[in-house]
Design a protein around this motif. Structure first.
Motif, PDB file in Angstrom:
ATOM      1  N   THR A 221      53.219  26.440  28.102  1.00 43.75           N
ATOM      2  CA  THR A 221      52.523  27.526  28.789  1.00 43.75           C
ATOM      3  C   THR A 221      52.646  28.840  28.028  1.00 43.75           C
ATOM      4  O   THR A 221      51.653  29.537  27.795  1.00 43.75           O
ATOM      5  CB  THR A 221      53.082  27.688  30.213  1.00 43.75           C
ATOM      6  OG1 THR A 221      52.893  26.470  30.947  1.00 43.75           O
ATOM      7  CG2 THR A 221      52.381  28.821  30.941  1.00 43.75           C
TER       8      THR A 221
ATOM      9  N   TYR B 269      41.581  25.241  25.645  1.00 46.48           N
ATOM     10  CA  TYR B 269      41.237  25.722  26.984  1.00 46.48           C
ATOM     11  C   TYR B 269      41.672  27.173  27.152  1.00 46.48           C
ATOM     12  O   TYR B 269      40.937  27.989  27.733  1.00 46.48           O
ATOM     13  CB  TYR B 269      41.905  24.847  28.042  1.00 46.48           C
ATOM     14  CG  TYR B 269      41.696  25.339  29.452  1.00 46.48           C
ATOM     15  CD1 TYR B 269      40.558  24.998  30.166  1.00 46.48           C
ATOM     16  CD2 TYR B 269      42.632  26.163  30.065  1.00 46.48           C
ATOM     17  CE1 TYR B 269      40.361  25.458  31.460  1.00 46.48           C
ATOM     18  CE2 TYR B 269      42.444  26.632  31.355  1.00 46.48           C
ATOM     19  CZ  TYR B 269      41.309  26.273  32.044  1.00 46.48           C
ATOM     20  OH  TYR B 269      41.118  26.740  33.314  1.00 46.48           O
ATOM     21  N   SER B 270      42.853  27.513  26.660  1.00 42.46           N
ATOM     22  CA  SER B 270      43.338  28.887  26.773  1.00 42.46           C
ATOM     23  C   SER B 270      42.415  29.857  26.047  1.00 42.46           C
ATOM     24  O   SER B 270      42.106  30.943  26.558  1.00 42.46           O
ATOM     25  CB  SER B 270      44.758  28.987  26.208  1.00 42.46           C
ATOM     26  OG  SER B 270      45.652  28.145  26.905  1.00 42.46           O
TER      27      SER B 270
ATOM     28  N   LEU C 119      39.443  31.924  37.290  1.00 44.83           N
ATOM     29  CA  LEU C 119      38.469  30.892  36.932  1.00 44.83           C
ATOM     30  C   LEU C 119      37.048  31.391  37.092  1.00 44.83           C
ATOM     31  O   LEU C 119      36.161  31.092  36.273  1.00 44.83           O
ATOM     32  CB  LEU C 119      38.697  29.641  37.775  1.00 44.83           C
ATOM     33  CG  LEU C 119      39.976  28.839  37.505  1.00 44.83           C
ATOM     34  CD1 LEU C 119      40.110  27.713  38.518  1.00 44.83           C
ATOM     35  CD2 LEU C 119      39.972  28.287  36.092  1.00 44.83           C
TER      36      LEU C 119
ATOM     37  N   VAL D 259      44.308  32.493  40.555  1.00 50.95           N
ATOM     38  CA  VAL D 259      43.656  31.370  39.900  1.00 50.95           C
ATOM     39  C   VAL D 259      42.163  31.346  40.200  1.00 50.95           C
ATOM     40  O   VAL D 259      41.329  31.170  39.305  1.00 50.95           O
ATOM     41  CB  VAL D 259      44.311  30.037  40.334  1.00 50.95           C
ATOM     42  CG1 VAL D 259      43.509  28.845  39.808  1.00 50.95           C
ATOM     43  CG2 VAL D 259      45.743  29.962  39.830  1.00 50.95           C
TER      44      VAL D 259
ATOM     45  N   SER E 149      45.687  32.194  35.708  1.00 48.35           N
ATOM     46  CA  SER E 149      44.952  30.941  35.889  1.00 48.35           C
ATOM     47  C   SER E 149      45.090  30.042  34.671  1.00 48.35           C
ATOM     48  O   SER E 149      45.238  28.817  34.794  1.00 48.35           O
ATOM     49  CB  SER E 149      43.475  31.230  36.172  1.00 48.35           C
ATOM     50  OG  SER E 149      42.885  31.930  35.086  1.00 48.35           O
ATOM     51  N   THR E 150      45.072  30.628  33.470  1.00 48.20           N
ATOM     52  CA  THR E 150      45.258  29.853  32.250  1.00 48.20           C
ATOM     53  C   THR E 150      46.656  29.269  32.181  1.00 48.20           C
ATOM     54  O   THR E 150      46.846  28.100  31.812  1.00 48.20           O
ATOM     55  CB  THR E 150      45.003  30.737  31.017  1.00 48.20           C
ATOM     56  OG1 THR E 150      43.691  31.297  31.088  1.00 48.20           O
ATOM     57  CG2 THR E 150      45.127  29.933  29.740  1.00 48.20           C
TER      58      THR E 150
ATOM     59  N   LEU F   2      48.900  20.693  33.065  1.00 45.50           N
ATOM     60  CA  LEU F   2      48.567  19.692  32.053  1.00 45.50           C
ATOM     61  C   LEU F   2      49.827  19.054  31.496  1.00 45.50           C
ATOM     62  O   LEU F   2      49.933  17.830  31.395  1.00 45.50           O
ATOM     63  CB  LEU F   2      47.745  20.335  30.934  1.00 45.50           C
ATOM     64  CG  LEU F   2      47.237  19.429  29.810  1.00 45.50           C
ATOM     65  CD1 LEU F   2      45.909  19.973  29.284  1.00 45.50           C
ATOM     66  CD2 LEU F   2      48.236  19.335  28.654  1.00 45.50           C
TER      67      LEU F   2
ATOM     68  N   TYR G 279      47.026  26.279  34.615  1.00 46.38           N
ATOM     69  CA  TYR G 279      46.379  25.057  34.122  1.00 46.38           C
ATOM     70  C   TYR G 279      47.211  24.397  33.032  1.00 46.38           C
ATOM     71  O   TYR G 279      47.395  23.174  33.030  1.00 46.38           O
ATOM     72  CB  TYR G 279      44.983  25.376  33.592  1.00 46.38           C
ATOM     73  CG  TYR G 279      44.329  24.188  32.923  1.00 46.38           C
ATOM     74  CD1 TYR G 279      43.674  23.214  33.669  1.00 46.38           C
ATOM     75  CD2 TYR G 279      44.390  24.029  31.539  1.00 46.38           C
ATOM     76  CE1 TYR G 279      43.087  22.121  33.058  1.00 46.38           C
ATOM     77  CE2 TYR G 279      43.811  22.936  30.920  1.00 46.38           C
ATOM     78  CZ  TYR G 279      43.169  21.981  31.685  1.00 46.38           C
ATOM     79  OH  TYR G 279      42.606  20.896  31.065  1.00 46.38           O
ATOM     80  N   THR G 280      47.675  25.174  32.065  1.00 46.28           N
ATOM     81  CA  THR G 280      48.444  24.592  30.967  1.00 46.28           C
ATOM     82  C   THR G 280      49.756  23.996  31.460  1.00 46.28           C
ATOM     83  O   THR G 280      50.200  22.953  30.963  1.00 46.28           O
ATOM     84  CB  THR G 280      48.721  25.649  29.890  1.00 46.28           C
ATOM     85  OG1 THR G 280      49.331  26.803  30.488  1.00 46.28           O
ATOM     86  CG2 THR G 280      47.432  26.081  29.225  1.00 46.28           C
TER      87      THR G 280
END
Length: 289
Positions: free
Chosen positions: A94, A165-166, A282, A278, A210-211, A218, A214-215
């Motif tokens: 992250t 994605y980031s 997004l 988030v 939000s990034t 994942l 997500y990381t």
């Protein structure tokens, strides 16, 4: 109701609006129950003996609640090691992906350079490749780097998945911030790096959060690469640890579900804590200004 023999149009519109809302609420309730049921069943199984798991008729609410499975899981040093590995890998991925992705997104958003479109296209294309097709190449690279069966191998692998994605998310979010902010800060004496850290990052907090969420999700939930790139029990993560509880001659369902619940709690708490960030992150990151 009628006025002078005619139907009141406003009443008809009110009835139709109430009917639409009722249909929407019923549909949302059904979908919510479908999504929540597996989680509630997981919690139910973790709170009752294994012998009652397949009892007929099924008992959703146990007759007697017992927390022995949670005590055994938390008291097991091996299981605690799985949690520690997942936390270390998730936090490292992250921090690295958000830091590197934000710098790259800043360059894409605020500067124009030769090959910019090609670079952006390359970043987006990496998201289109199915991860399963990269398993064997990644295995070879990790072994060549002598990172096999180590947390660093997982961190490097997950970083390659999370970083594109980031970059995409942060680029989209930074594009929504007017460049007038940059110009005003430069007039006041800020350097480009100062503009990023003093002006853009405070405004881009929802996108960063939000990034980051997500990381972290994942890396926390990933199973296939964690299984293939580690060998020793000491290097396993939570998803692989749950799979390892499947024995040859039996399965302790209460312990397995308790471990699954404990593995889900950090994600639920994290998402509930930063949910509003988030959603806004997004929404803004998905639209290019």
């Amino acid at each position: 109701m009628s006025v002078n023999g005619q139907t009141n149009p406003y009443r008809n519109e009110l009835v139709q609006e109430r009917f639409r809302r009722a249909v929407i609420y019923i549909a949302l309730t059904i979908v919510t129950l479908i999504m929540v049921f597996p989680v509630m069943w997981m919690i139910s199984v973790s709170l009752k003996p294994t012998t009652e798991t397949f009892s007929l008729p099924p008992q959703f609410i146990p007759e007697t609640l017992q927390f022995d499975a949670y005590s055994r899981v938390l008291g097991n040093a091996q299981f605690r090691g799985f949690f520690l590995n997942s936390y270390l890998v998730g936090i490292a991925v992250t921090l690295l992906s958000v830091a590197i992705g934000t710098l790259a997104a800043f360059g894409f958003s605020r500067y124009r350079f030769f090959g910019e479109k090609t670079a952006k296209l390359f970043v987006i294309t990496t998201q289109m490749v199915p991860t399963i097709t990269l398993l064997i190449p990644f295995f070879g690279v990790i072994v060549w780097l002598r990172l096999y069966d180590s947390l660093w191998g997982l961190i490097v692998t997950y970083l390659t998945f999370a970083l594109p994605y980031s970059v995409i998310m942060m680029n989209g979010y930074l594009d929504t911030i007017p460049k007038d902010f940059d110009e005003a800060a430069i007039i006041d004496g800020c350097t480009p790096i100062g503009v990023l850290f003093r002006v853009l990052l405070p405004v881009a907090t929802p996108g960063i959060i939000s990034t980051a969420v997500y990381t972290f999700l994942l890396s926390w939930n990933e199973f296939l690469f964690a299984l293939a790139l580690t060998r020793s029990t000491e290097m396993r993560t939570v998803p692989v640890g749950i799979a390892m509880m499947v024995g040859e001659f039996g399965l302790k369902w209460d312990e397995m579900m308790a471990f699954s619940v404990l593995g889900s709690v950090p994600i639920l708490v994290l998402f509930m804590w930063v949910q509003r960030y988030v959603v806004s992150g997004l929404a803004a990151g998905g639209v290019k200004g």
